[in-house]
Design a protein around this motif. Structure first.
Motif, PDB file in Angstrom:
ATOM      1  N   ASP A 117       0.830  -1.205   0.000  1.00  0.00           N
ATOM      2  CA  ASP A 117       0.000   0.000   0.000  1.00  0.00           C
ATOM      3  C   ASP A 117       0.865   1.256   0.000  1.00  0.00           C
ATOM      4  N   ARG A 118       1.889   1.267   0.819  1.00  0.00           N
ATOM      5  CA  ARG A 118       2.778   2.427   0.873  1.00  0.00           C
ATOM      6  C   ARG A 118       3.613   2.557  -0.399  1.00  0.00           C
ATOM      7  N   LYS A 119       4.018   1.423  -0.958  1.00  0.00           N
ATOM      8  CA  LYS A 119       4.810   1.455  -2.195  1.00  0.00           C
ATOM      9  C   LYS A 119       3.995   2.018  -3.361  1.00  0.00           C
ATOM     10  N   ALA A 120       2.675   1.835  -3.299  1.00  0.00           N
ATOM     11  CA  ALA A 120       1.801   2.362  -4.355  1.00  0.00           C
ATOM     12  C   ALA A 120       1.654   3.876  -4.257  1.00  0.00           C
ATOM     13  N   LYS A 121       1.819   4.418  -3.042  1.00  0.00           N
ATOM     14  CA  LYS A 121       1.593   5.847  -2.822  1.00  0.00           C
ATOM     15  C   LYS A 121       2.880   6.673  -2.734  1.00  0.00           C
ATOM     16  N   MET A 122       3.990   6.009  -2.413  1.00  0.00           N
ATOM     17  CA  MET A 122       5.241   6.723  -2.208  1.00  0.00           C
ATOM     18  C   MET A 122       6.393   5.996  -2.889  1.00  0.00           C
ATOM     19  N   GLU A 123       7.497   6.694  -3.053  1.00  0.00           N
ATOM     20  CA  GLU A 123       8.723   6.091  -3.580  1.00  0.00           C
ATOM     21  C   GLU A 123       9.545   5.674  -2.364  1.00  0.00           C
ATOM     22  N   ILE A 124       9.778   4.368  -2.208  1.00  0.00           N
ATOM     23  CA  ILE A 124      10.441   3.860  -1.011  1.00  0.00           C
ATOM     24  C   ILE A 124      11.755   3.177  -1.367  1.00  0.00           C
ATOM     25  N   THR A 125      12.775   3.434  -0.562  1.00  0.00           N
ATOM     26  CA  THR A 125      14.092   2.862  -0.804  1.00  0.00           C
ATOM     27  C   THR A 125      14.088   1.351  -0.630  1.00  0.00           C
ATOM     28  N   GLN A 126      15.212   0.762  -0.979  1.00  0.00           N
ATOM     29  CA  GLN A 126      15.423  -0.651  -0.704  1.00  0.00           C
ATOM     30  C   GLN A 126      15.388  -0.870   0.809  1.00  0.00           C
ATOM     31  N   PRO A 127      15.019  -2.076   1.281  1.00  0.00           N
ATOM     32  CA  PRO A 127      14.994  -2.348   2.715  1.00  0.00           C
ATOM     33  C   PRO A 127      16.387  -2.189   3.311  1.00  0.00           C
ATOM     34  N   TYR A 128      16.462  -1.644   4.526  1.00  0.00           N
ATOM     35  CA  TYR A 128      17.785  -1.485   5.142  1.00  0.00           C
ATOM     36  C   TYR A 128      17.867  -2.020   6.571  1.00  0.00           C
ATOM     37  N   VAL A 129      16.720  -2.181   7.255  1.00  0.00           N
ATOM     38  CA  VAL A 129      16.718  -2.732   8.614  1.00  0.00           C
ATOM     39  C   VAL A 129      15.554  -3.708   8.760  1.00  0.00           C
ATOM     40  N   LYS A 130      15.815  -4.824   9.450  1.00  0.00           N
ATOM     41  CA  LYS A 130      14.764  -5.810   9.741  1.00  0.00           C
ATOM     42  C   LYS A 130      13.982  -5.384  10.979  1.00  0.00           C
ATOM     43  N   ASN A 131      12.712  -5.759  10.986  1.00  0.00           N
ATOM     44  CA  ASN A 131      11.874  -5.494  12.154  1.00  0.00           C
ATOM     45  C   ASN A 131      10.831  -6.596  12.262  1.00  0.00           C
ATOM     46  N   ALA A 132      10.060  -6.562  13.322  1.00  0.00           N
ATOM     47  CA  ALA A 132       8.932  -7.488  13.501  1.00  0.00           C
ATOM     48  C   ALA A 132       7.917  -6.803  14.395  1.00  0.00           C
ATOM     49  N   GLN A 133       6.683  -7.254  14.337  1.00  0.00           N
ATOM     50  CA  GLN A 133       5.651  -6.783  15.253  1.00  0.00           C
ATOM     51  C   GLN A 133       5.565  -7.781  16.404  1.00  0.00           C
ATOM     52  N   VAL A 134       5.653  -7.263  17.619  1.00  0.00           N
ATOM     53  CA  VAL A 134       5.673  -8.150  18.780  1.00  0.00           C
ATOM     54  C   VAL A 134       4.586  -7.759  19.771  1.00  0.00           C
ATOM     55  N   VAL A 135       4.157  -8.750  20.548  1.00  0.00           N
ATOM     56  CA  VAL A 135       3.166  -8.523  21.612  1.00  0.00           C
ATOM     57  C   VAL A 135       3.915  -8.335  22.919  1.00  0.00           C
ATOM     58  N   LEU A 136       3.584  -7.273  23.640  1.00  0.00           N
ATOM     59  CA  LEU A 136       4.177  -7.002  24.944  1.00  0.00           C
ATOM     60  C   LEU A 136       3.093  -6.991  26.013  1.00  0.00           C
ATOM     61  N   VAL A 137       3.430  -7.529  27.192  1.00  0.00           N
ATOM     62  CA  VAL A 137       2.516  -7.533  28.335  1.00  0.00           C
ATOM     63  C   VAL A 137       3.335  -7.257  29.596  1.00  0.00           C
ATOM     64  N   LYS A 138       2.637  -7.033  30.705  1.00  0.00           N
ATOM     65  CA  LYS A 138       3.325  -6.890  31.989  1.00  0.00           C
ATOM     66  C   LYS A 138       3.844  -8.258  32.427  1.00  0.00           C
ATOM     67  N   GLU A 139       5.031  -8.256  33.005  1.00  0.00           N
ATOM     68  CA  GLU A 139       5.626  -9.501  33.488  1.00  0.00           C
ATOM     69  C   GLU A 139       4.673 -10.193  34.452  1.00  0.00           C
ATOM     70  N   GLY A 140       4.501 -11.499  34.248  1.00  0.00           N
ATOM     71  CA  GLY A 140       3.599 -12.271  35.109  1.00  0.00           C
ATOM     72  C   GLY A 140       2.223 -12.468  34.500  1.00  0.00           C
ATOM     73  N   THR A 141       1.935 -11.745  33.416  1.00  0.00           N
ATOM     74  CA  THR A 141       0.644 -11.889  32.730  1.00  0.00           C
ATOM     75  C   THR A 141       0.593 -13.231  32.004  1.00  0.00           C
ATOM     76  N   GLU A 142      -0.515 -13.955  32.177  1.00  0.00           N
ATOM     77  CA  GLU A 142      -0.669 -15.234  31.482  1.00  0.00           C
ATOM     78  C   GLU A 142      -0.948 -14.984  30.000  1.00  0.00           C
ATOM     79  N   TYR A 143      -0.150 -15.592  29.141  1.00  0.00           N
ATOM     80  CA  TYR A 143      -0.319 -15.393  27.700  1.00  0.00           C
ATOM     81  C   TYR A 143      -0.129 -16.718  26.969  1.00  0.00           C
ATOM     82  N   ASN A 144      -1.144 -17.107  26.205  1.00  0.00           N
ATOM     83  CA  ASN A 144      -1.090 -18.335  25.411  1.00  0.00           C
ATOM     84  C   ASN A 144      -1.529 -18.025  23.981  1.00  0.00           C
ATOM     85  N   GLY A 145      -0.801 -17.139  23.326  1.00  0.00           N
ATOM     86  CA  GLY A 145      -1.159 -16.740  21.969  1.00  0.00           C
ATOM     87  C   GLY A 145      -2.173 -15.609  21.975  1.00  0.00           C
TER      88      GLY A 145
END
Length: 269
Positions: A117-145
């Protein structure tokens, strides 16, 4: 009488001719301005206006009050190669494309996730840094996906890759999603207990949480999507190709690798 009418007619025709000539000239000048390259436009100003938000480790002010970051340093070095001065302008991430097209800024250099979507609207450079989307919670919070977050309050930065990740996940769609202005706002919501989880960039999460930070009790519990960062320019901008060449040089001479090591980042492949 006929001579007088003829003179008036000739005078009128001459006036119309002059108007048409001036209009044509103006159109040519306008066309010239429209056809001017984005690179020439920036060089004529002598500066590249860089849109950013406060986002460690990409662009931020450190504990000594120094504005720094991976993207900040990379942009400064790139501008040296382009022969222009960098001017950093803090923007509202939600209106970044509007500001870019209005020429309030010349690029978005702030850990921008590359997508179709962004590439269709803007001119974007080659990729230069890796990233990921992560889930964060307070320590001790029960999390199963992400199923654990159905009906819970989940925050992410508005119009960010985190928000898109939430909207694409069948379980997170059933959460109470609350958009925030900045990713750092999301961490504050988690710390105060007004949010149960946040979906943020890994690059920011690694820098802002854990031992020795203000968010020691916030932990990463899930990785949802891998992605790459790029720098965005106006659609069709010829600055993008020049920046890609400079990036190639920085990869070859080790500049990019040294910056990635300094800020704890992983370069795109």
């Amino acid at each position: 009488m006929k001579k007088l009418k003829m003179k008036k007619l000739i005078s009128l025709l001459l006036t119309l001719t002059m108007i048409l000539a001036l209009t044509a000239c103006g159109a040519k000048e306008t066309g010239k301005s429209q056809d001017e390259s984005d690179l020439n436009y920036v060089k004529s100003k002598g500066k590249l206006i860089i849109g950013y938000t406060n986002y460690a480790p990409m662009n931020y002010t450190d504990e000594n009050g120094v504005f720094t970051g991976f993207d900040t340093e990379l942009a400064i070095l790139t501008c040296e190669k382009l022969g222009v001065e960098p001017e950093f302008v803090e923007i509202n991430w939600d209106t970044k494309e509007v500001e870019l097209n209005a020429k309030s800024i010349d690029c978005i250099w702030n850990g921008l996730t590359i997508d179709d979507d962004r590439k269709a609207k803007m001119e974007i450079t080659q990729p230069y840094v890796k990233n990921a989307q992560v889930v964060l919670v307070k320590e001790g919070t029960e999390y199963n996906g992400t199923e654990s977050l159905i009906g819970k309050t989940v925050v992410a930065e508005q119009s960010s890759a985190g928000e898109k990740t939430i909207m694409a996940d069948e379980n997170l769609k059933k959460a109470n999603y609350v958009p925030k202005t900045l990713q750092t706002d999301c961490l504050m919501e988690l710390k105060s207990g007004t949010a149960d989880a946040a979906v943020l960039d890994l690059t920011l999460a690694k820098t802002m949480t854990g031992e020795g930070t203000s968010y020691e009790d916030i932990v990463i519990v899930d990785y949802l999507a891998e992605e790459n960062y790029g720098v965005a320019f106006r659609k069709g901008s010829d600055i993008c190709a020049e920046v890609n060449k400079i990036f190639d040089d920085f990869l070859a001479d080790g500049t990019m690798a040294a910056l990635a090591e300094k800020y704890g980042l992983e370069l795109a492949e």
